[in-house]
Structures are given as C-alpha cells and as structure tokens.
Design an enzyme around this catalytic site. Structure first.
Site, PDB file in Angstrom:
ATOM      1  CE1 TYR A  99      -3.932   1.515  -0.610  1.00 15.53           C
ATOM      2  CE2 TYR A  99      -3.503   2.778   1.161  1.00 15.53           C
ATOM      3  CZ  TYR A  99      -4.134   2.661   0.118  1.00 15.53           C
ATOM      4  OH  TYR A  99      -5.104   3.610  -0.074  1.00 15.53           O
ATOM      5  NE  ARG A 152      -9.368  12.278  -3.515  1.00 13.76           N
ATOM      6  CZ  ARG A 152      -9.797  12.585  -2.341  1.00 13.76           C
ATOM      7  NH1 ARG A 152     -10.252  13.842  -1.854  1.00 13.76           N
ATOM      8  NH2 ARG A 152      -9.880  11.679  -1.366  1.00 13.76           N
ATOM      9  CE  LYS A 170      -7.693   2.849   1.367  1.00 14.95           C
ATOM     10  NZ  LYS A 170      -7.405   3.500   2.503  1.00 14.95           N
ATOM     11  CD  GLU A 241      -9.831   4.224  -0.578  1.00 18.24           C
ATOM     12  OE1 GLU A 241      -8.660   4.824  -0.442  1.00 18.24           O
ATOM     13  OE2 GLU A 241     -10.592   3.916   0.473  1.00 18.24           O
ATOM     14  CG  ASP A 242      -8.315   6.760  -3.879  1.00 15.82           C
ATOM     15  OD1 ASP A 242      -8.194   7.946  -3.244  1.00 15.82           O
ATOM     16  OD2 ASP A 242      -7.547   5.937  -3.416  1.00 15.82           O
ATOM     17  CG  ASP A 264     -10.439   4.574   4.197  1.00 17.02           C
ATOM     18  OD1 ASP A 264     -10.440   4.458   5.508  1.00 17.02           O
ATOM     19  OD2 ASP A 264      -9.203   4.486   3.743  1.00 17.02           O
ATOM     20  CG  ASP A 265     -10.416   8.222  -0.361  1.00 10.97           C
ATOM     21  OD1 ASP A 265      -9.272   8.026   0.004  1.00 10.97           O
ATOM     22  OD2 ASP A 265     -11.335   7.906  -1.111  1.00 10.97           O
ATOM     23  CG  ASN A 404      -0.205  12.615   1.528  1.00 13.73           C
ATOM     24  OD1 ASN A 404      -0.499  12.333  -0.025  1.00 13.73           O
ATOM     25  ND2 ASN A 404      -0.793  11.961   2.277  1.00 13.73           N
TER      26      ASN A 404
END
Length: 548
Positions: A99, A152, A170, A241-242, A264-265, A404
C-alpha cells in the site's frame, strides 16, 4: 493404497493454478498422490515457514520496492496463504510496499506491470448489466466491496483504471492488518473514463479512453452499481475509495443512511486525525468541546475531518450548532465566512459571521485557534510566523500538517518542533524522520488510515450492522488513541506503533463492536466475551488439510 478423490474435487494443475488451494512445495506425499500432483512438483516436501524464508530471500534481492510490489502481487496470484503469511510476518516492512507509498508508483505503472486480473472491472457501458457481471465473480458470499473510479488517487489525480491497485491494496490490508478472511473481499474498478490525456496516449493503458460523464450520469451509474451489488451480494458493505472529491462527498451523503457503506478517504481519514487529536488532548487533559479549530483547506478531506470532530464534540454533549461554531475553515479564497458567495453545500455549515480574511497569520491572530490542521496540499503554508503565533497562543499547540507527499506538507516536523521550542503536539500525513531537539528525540506521528479501516472492517464483518455511523469511527479513534503508551507520548507519538498491528486492530475492533452492540445496531446475538468472539473469526495464514 492411494485414496481416489471424488469426481468434483479439483486435481493437478486445477489446484496448482488456484491461489486459494495451492500449497506449492508444501503438499504432502499423500496429497500429491491423492490429487494428481505427483511429478508436477519437486520431490522435497517443505513447510510454510521454509516457503516464507525463500520468499523473503527473493524480496531481499529485488532492487526497489516497486519490484517487491510486483513480486508480492505475483505471489498472491500463485499462493494466497503464503502471500498473507509473508505480509503478516512483518507488517511494518510490507504494508508500505503493498500500500502507501509504493502503491502510488504501482498505480502510475499499472498497465505496464500488469500480470493477471484481480477483482471485477465494470465499465459505464455495462450499467444495465452490472448484476450479471458481478455474478461472474466465483465467490457468492461477499461481505465487502472496495470500489473506486480512480478519479483521485493518493495525490496523483485522475488515473482511471490504473487506480485498481487501490481497491486491491485496501482489501489486502483488511486481511494483513485485521485478519478479515480474504474470501469475503471483492475489489472493483468502476471505469467511467478519465480526464488524463497521457493515459489515453499510452498504448498499454487498460481502461476506457474517454472523458468521464456528467455528475448526473455518474450518480446514475453509482445507483445502478449500488443496487446490483446489494442484489447479488445481499448485505454487502460498500467501501467507496478514491472517487473525485465532489463525487465522494455527494455519494456518501446519498447512501450513508440508505445502505451499509462508508468512504475511507472521508471517514477513515477523519477518524485517524481524530485519533491523533484525541491523544494530543489526553496529553493536555482537555476535551474536544474546549477547542477552537482552524483548517487550512476546505475540500472533501477538510470537510470530512471537521464533520468527524463535530461528531466527537456531540458525543461530549455539545449540540451540532455549538460544535460547528468551534470550527473555522479557509481555502484559496480565504476564510470561509457567511459573506462568501462561492461556497458549496458542505462548506456552508462552517461559514460563520466574520470579516473576509485571506492571510493565514492574521486569521490565526484573530481566531486564536488551539488546533491548526493543514489539508491544503500547499507546501510550506505553515510559515515560521504562523507556527510561532500558535506557540504564543498555546502552551502546547496542536499542529497537524496532513498534506502529502512530503513536498506538499504545510510544514515539516523539524520546523514544527524548532519553531515551538519542542512544545508542539505534531502529526503529518507522511512519516517524517525523528527530530532531535533540546536533548530529546521526538517521533512525529503519521495519520495513516490503515490504523482505522481494517478494524472497522473486522467489527462490521462480525456484528453485521445495517449502517456505519460516524460514531463508530469516533469510537475507533478513541480506541487507537488509548493504545499510545506513556513512553510514546513523551516522545511526541500520537499514534500507537505498528509492530503489533494485528493486536492493535483487534483491540480497536472489539471497542467498535461493543459500541455496535450497545447501540442496538448489530444483527447478531451479543457474545459474553466480544474480544474472544472476534479472535475466533480471525483469518490465519495456514494451509488447509483438505482440498475442495
């Protein structure tokens, strides 16, 4: 005399080519005879530990972590038990390979390093046939689907079908970190197209070469997917996710009270930030409801964290209105205030009465926050003047620079400790090296979602609630914070160490499961010992004594 297997039991290469059944050189002599494997394997019969030793040797010989990622994914394709045995033998080493951060490089190169398909690929053209396509998945009892559009990814932007590495990774962490049995997990890439012209031009790109549809069509595709997933796998938990930020916020708002799902994001990120803030406030012996919180960044991450903090404050007894009043956000246009005319529906609840302001230092001086959170992706935005102002306002300022990669962090750990004379309670979105200051060694915390979502997964897997609430994530955050010992806190650690990640995740999952039972949300009977009950469900990477 050799026992002949029944006609419906696989034999020979049917077994060796199946990563769930394959034991490789660990098949016993009797199994080799019984299942038609004689001559298809070297004569030596090895233990799983010996196979792990060989795999670790292979990994040590690889030149970089991307090559180690390719090797590990190949291992998962050949021998699932050995793959998880390797991962779970040293999660501190291998989680960053399967990951973040290595998976970002893997996603950028996904079409080039592709070996074998994993999971389900759905395209928008299949919208009316999603259920039929999902039925092609061989497992019929799926408890979790991690689904992404690749819109994303980890600061990489829109990478379309290359984003499949994220749902795969994940779900592997569900198992590697919290021992959720892998047979119940399904990664899905929902290919709606990509805005990334470089991918269109790449002859090895594996996805659709077209622009994504309108938000209205995205909603229609998502609705078709949600309905199909629940038709084919009743009671499945959908882990979004994303997705592109606006899509993510909109779809979570639409489905969180309708189906078993989470993002989760948004929620996982918010939960791990709340965990770090909880530790910091425990150190200060303060509560969330005592704080004034300022965000630099008002996108989906900032809004999600703010919403989770509101939930934490409400659990301390504040009203939602009073909780939101303690939170201010800024974006590229300055302070989010009631006079702004360009706010979206998620920002408006945090638009308080006040004067327009653009300069962060002046905003800090005016609002006098106790907590400063950066989710702006603007490297260096927390200047020396801003950090020193926080230190003048607070004996122990709490500063989280969460953007980040490293060059986008609002400040570094070294800067934060230096500019506050070592008084800061600091966390970041990346792992900064230890900081030496004033004769002490500080260990900066990293707000990493993998400390949260596998535990949520295990608790949901066990208790089978109908919905996942923000309160469950707050409980998970508190459980994570409670596992930071005093020695760690004295070194500035706001998150527990990950050497014993399975122990930590099960402890967190037990707390969440207890909350689910207490709130009446579980659909199974409450056991007398929740921890022992959970431990009885954990996946263990061991070879089965039977085939088929």
């Amino acid at each position: 005399m050799t026992t002949q297997p029944s006609a419906n039991v696989p034999k020979g290469y049917e077994i060796l080519d199946n990563p769930v059944l394959n034991k490789g050189t660990a098949f016993t002599e009797q199994e080799r005879q019984e299942y038609g494997l004689e001559g298809l394997l070297p004569p030596s019969v090895e233990t799983l530990d010996t196979q792990v030793e060989r795999a670790l040797g292979h990994l040590d010989a690889k030149p970089d972590d991307l090559e180690r990622y390719v090797y590990l994914i190949g291992l998962a394709d050949r021998n699932e038990t050995l793959f998880y045995k390797v991962l779970m033998s040293d999660p501190v080493r291998f989680v960053p390979i399967v990951y973040d951060p290595t998976v970002a490089d893997a996603c950028l190169s996904f079409g080039h390093i592709f070996r074998r398909a994993r999971g389900i690929y759905l395209t928008r053209d299949m919208k009316n046939r999603f259920a039929d396509v999902l039925r092609n998945w061989p497992a019929k009892d799926v408890r979790f689907i991690c689904v992404s559009t690749g819109g994303r990814i980890l600061g990489l932007g829109d990478i379309g079908a290359n984003g499949m590495g994220i749902p795969i990774g994940k779900l592997q962490l569900y198992t590697a970190c919290a021992a959720v049995p892998p047979q119940y997990l399904l990664p899905v890439l929902l290919d709606i197209g990509t805005t990334n012209a470089a991918l269109w031009a790449d002859p090895l790109y594996l996805g659709l070469r077209s622009e994504p549809p309108s938000p209205e069509e995205v909603d229609a595709i998502a609705e078709a997917f949600v309905q199909a997933a629940n038709e084919v796998f009743p009671g499945v938990c959908i882990h979004f996710e994303d997705w592109k930020g606006t899509d993510a916020m909109r779809l979570l708002g639409r489905y969180r009270d309708r189906i078993l799902c989470y993002n989760d994001d948004i929620q996982g990120t918010a939960s791990i930030v709340v965990a770090g803030l909880t530790t910091a406030l425990q150190i200060k012996r303060e509560k969330f409801s005592d704080q004034r919180i300022l965000f630099l960044g008002a996108g989906s991450a900032g809004i999600g964290i703010a919403g989770m903090i509101v939930s934490a404050m409400r659990m301390e007894g504040l009203s939602e209105e009073d909780a939101r009043a303690r939170i201010h956000l800024t974006d590229v246009d300055g302070l989010i205030e009631s006079g702004r005319g360009n706010l979206n529906e998620w920002q408006k609840p945090y638009a308080h009465d006040g004067e327009p302001a653009l300069d962060l230092l002046e905003i800090v001086k005016t609002l006098q926050p106790t907590i400063l959170v950066g989710v702006s992706t603007t490297g260096g935005a927390f200047t020396e003047a801003v950090v020193k102002e926080m230190a003048s306002l607070n004996e122990r300022p709490i500063i989280f620079a969460l953007s980040n990669p490293t060059d986008r962090a609002e400040c570094s750990a070294q800067q934060a400790y230096t500019w506050t004379n070592g008084r800061v309670l600091f966390a970041a979105g990346v792992q900064f090296p230890d900081v030496e200051f004033g004769g002490k060694t500080f260990r900066p915390g990293q707000a990493n979602n993998f400390l949260i979502f596998p535990a949520i997964g295990l608790a949901v897997f066990a208790t089978k609630p109908d919905r996942i609430t923000d309160e469950m994530f707050v409980v998970a955050a508190r459980a994570v914070a409670d596992q930071v010992d005093q020695a760690g806190r004295e070194r500035g650690m706001l998150f527990p160490p990950t050497e014993n990640i399975l122990e930590m995740e099960v402890t967190t999952a037990a707390r969440v499961a207890e909350h689910i039972f207490d709130s009446g949300a579980a659909s199974v009977d409450r056991p007398s010992d929740i921890r022992a009950w959970l431990e009885g469900m954990l996946y263990r990477p061991e070879y089965s004594s039977t085939i088929g």
